[in-house]
Design a protein around this motif. Structure first.
Motif, short mmCIF file in Angstrom:
data_model
loop_
_atom_site.label_atom_id
_atom_site.label_comp_id
_atom_site.label_asym_id
_atom_site.label_seq_id
_atom_site.Cartn_x
_atom_site.Cartn_y
_atom_site.Cartn_z
N TYR A 165 -5.89 2.30 1.78
CA TYR A 165 -4.84 2.93 2.57
C TYR A 165 -3.66 2.00 2.80
O TYR A 165 -2.50 2.41 2.69
CB TYR A 165 -5.41 3.40 3.91
N LEU A 166 -3.94 0.74 3.11
CA LEU A 166 -2.84 -0.19 3.32
C LEU A 166 -2.05 -0.40 2.03
O LEU A 166 -0.83 -0.62 2.08
CB LEU A 166 -3.37 -1.53 3.84
N ALA A 167 -2.71 -0.32 0.90
CA ALA A 167 -2.00 -0.46 -0.37
C ALA A 167 -1.05 0.70 -0.61
O ALA A 167 -0.06 0.56 -1.35
CB ALA A 167 -3.01 -0.55 -1.52
N ARG A 168 -1.31 1.84 0.03
CA ARG A 168 -0.48 3.02 -0.16
C ARG A 168 0.49 3.27 0.99
O ARG A 168 1.24 4.25 0.97
CB ARG A 168 -1.37 4.26 -0.34
N ARG A 169 0.47 2.40 1.99
CA ARG A 169 1.39 2.62 3.11
C ARG A 169 2.83 2.45 2.61
O ARG A 169 3.09 1.67 1.70
CB ARG A 169 1.09 1.64 4.24
N PRO A 170 3.77 3.16 3.21
CA PRO A 170 5.18 2.99 2.81
C PRO A 170 5.62 1.54 3.02
O PRO A 170 5.39 0.96 4.09
CB PRO A 170 5.92 3.95 3.74
N ALA A 171 6.25 0.97 2.04
CA ALA A 171 6.64 -0.44 2.11
C ALA A 171 7.60 -0.71 3.24
O ALA A 171 7.65 -1.82 3.79
CB ALA A 171 7.26 -0.87 0.78
N ALA A 172 8.37 0.30 3.63
CA ALA A 172 9.37 0.11 4.68
C ALA A 172 8.80 0.25 6.09
O ALA A 172 9.54 0.07 7.06
CB ALA A 172 10.51 1.10 4.49
N LEU A 173 7.52 0.60 6.22
CA LEU A 173 6.92 0.79 7.54
C LEU A 173 6.48 -0.55 8.12
O LEU A 173 5.53 -1.16 7.62
CB LEU A 173 5.72 1.73 7.44
N PRO A 174 7.13 -1.04 9.18
CA PRO A 174 6.70 -2.30 9.79
C PRO A 174 5.28 -2.19 10.34
O PRO A 174 4.97 -1.29 11.13
CB PRO A 174 7.71 -2.51 10.92
N THR A 175 4.43 -3.09 9.91
CA THR A 175 3.01 -3.06 10.25
C THR A 175 2.57 -4.46 10.64
O THR A 175 2.95 -5.43 9.99
CB THR A 175 2.17 -2.58 9.05
N GLN A 176 1.77 -4.57 11.70
CA GLN A 176 1.25 -5.86 12.09
C GLN A 176 -0.20 -5.74 12.54
O GLN A 176 -0.66 -4.66 12.90
CB GLN A 176 2.10 -6.50 13.18
N ILE A 177 -0.90 -6.87 12.51
CA ILE A 177 -2.32 -6.93 12.84
C ILE A 177 -2.53 -7.96 13.94
O ILE A 177 -1.87 -9.01 13.96
CB ILE A 177 -3.14 -7.29 11.59
N ALA A 178 -3.45 -7.68 14.85
CA ALA A 178 -3.82 -8.63 15.90
C ALA A 178 -5.28 -8.43 16.26
O ALA A 178 -5.86 -7.36 16.00
CB ALA A 178 -2.94 -8.44 17.14
N CYS A 179 -5.88 -9.43 16.86
CA CYS A 179 -7.24 -9.29 17.38
C CYS A 179 -7.46 -10.32 18.48
O CYS A 179 -6.68 -11.26 18.66
CB CYS A 179 -8.30 -9.42 16.29
#
Length: 298
Positions: A227-241
């Motif tokens: 799914y992350l490989a197919r996310r729109p490239a222009a969509l700002p995405t970040q990860i935290a834990c």
């Protein structure tokens, strides 16, 4: 550790439960053409829309401590995933994250909202990633917390089988209440306060066994990378834990972020249920993830 559990409070603070009913009350939306419904909780009346997605051992109500800190400046919507709370289960016996994502799309359409930010926690992060990979009406931003990456990828067959066996055997032997009693030791750090422990347990006690089984099937049969490989490239995405997360560990989340070139941060002194254990810090992270033009008003 679990030997401390007999000293944990049996119920959350009464004021917390009163706040849940008054400021984060449950509502139900009809979605699709087959009579399916999605239960959700909503707080706040204006500002950017923030959608909160819980993990496998929780529900919409669990977001209350964090959502209450966001509701003054935003409209906060937390759903009960299909098979959780009063939400209709999915028809598929072994659903994929994309199936959950399509039900979320139905909810947002029914509510007539366009999220500024979708926040997915744990298994909810896998659902959120599937959402942005499969829909046209995208959020402005995506924040993935304590990411459950799934065991459906190539080479993970043995691990998937073992995880499913452990979870389903625990459900059968302990029941929902037994899972809830041991939940805080797994989902929170050792230093967390008794109130957070009681809140985790209270929310876990409301799990539906069949919905949990479906979610286990999804966890073990799907993979976030696709799914992350197919996310729109222009969509700002970040990860935290959480810095003390022992379920979806900092190294595991950090490696995922590096694999996809995404920003990664830690929430200090938080275990897996970061938004419960460190609600204020998680709320600050969520506000910071909003688009700049909306964050200034939040």
């Amino acid at each position: 550790m679990e030997q401390n559990q007999p000293h944990m409070p049996a119920q959350p603070d009464r004021q917390l439960l009163e706040a849940l009913d008054k400021g984060f009350a449950e509502r139900v939306a009809q979605v699709g053409q087959g009579g399916e419904q999605v239960a959700y909780r909503s707080g706040g009346t204006g500002g950017p829309v923030i959608v909160l997605m819980h993990g496998i051992s929780s529900g919409a109500a669990s977001w209350l401590p964090c959502a209450s800190l966001l509701a003054a400046q935003a409209r906060v919507i937390a759903w009960d995933a299909p098979g959780y709370g009063n939400s209709t289960p999915l028809a598929q016996p072994r659903p994929l994250a994309a199936d959950y994502a399509m039900r979320l799309a139905g909810l947002l359409q029914a509510l007539g909202v366009q999220p500024a930010l979708i926040v997915g926690h744990s298994l909810g992060a896998l659902m959120a990633a599937a959402y942005v990979a499969n829909v046209r009406k995208l959020p402005a931003r995506l924040l993935l917390l304590s990411v459950a990456q799934g065991y459906g990828g190539p080479g993970k067959e043995a691990q998937a089988k073992e995880v499913a066996r452990q979870r389903l055997e625990a459900l059968e032997s302990l029941g929902i209440d037994g899972l809830a009693q041991r939940g805080p030791a797994r989902l929170l750090s050792e230093e967390t306060d008794p109130g957070a422990q009681a809140w985790v347990r209270w929310n876990m006690q409301r799990l539906n066994p069949d919905g949990y089984r479906q979610a286990v099937a999804m966890l073990c049969g799907d993979d976030i990378d696709a799914y992350l490989a197919r996310r729109p490239a222009a969509l700002p995405t970040q990860i935290a834990c959480g810095s003390r997360d022992e379920v979806t560990t900092p190294p595991a989340c950090g490696t995922l972020a590096e694999r996809f070139g995404l920003p990664f941060s830690l929430i200090p002194d938080a275990g897996h249920a970061c938004y419960i254990e460190q609600a204020a810090a998680t709320a600050r992270l969520i506000r910071a993830a909003l688009p700049a033009d909306l964050a200034s008003s939040a």
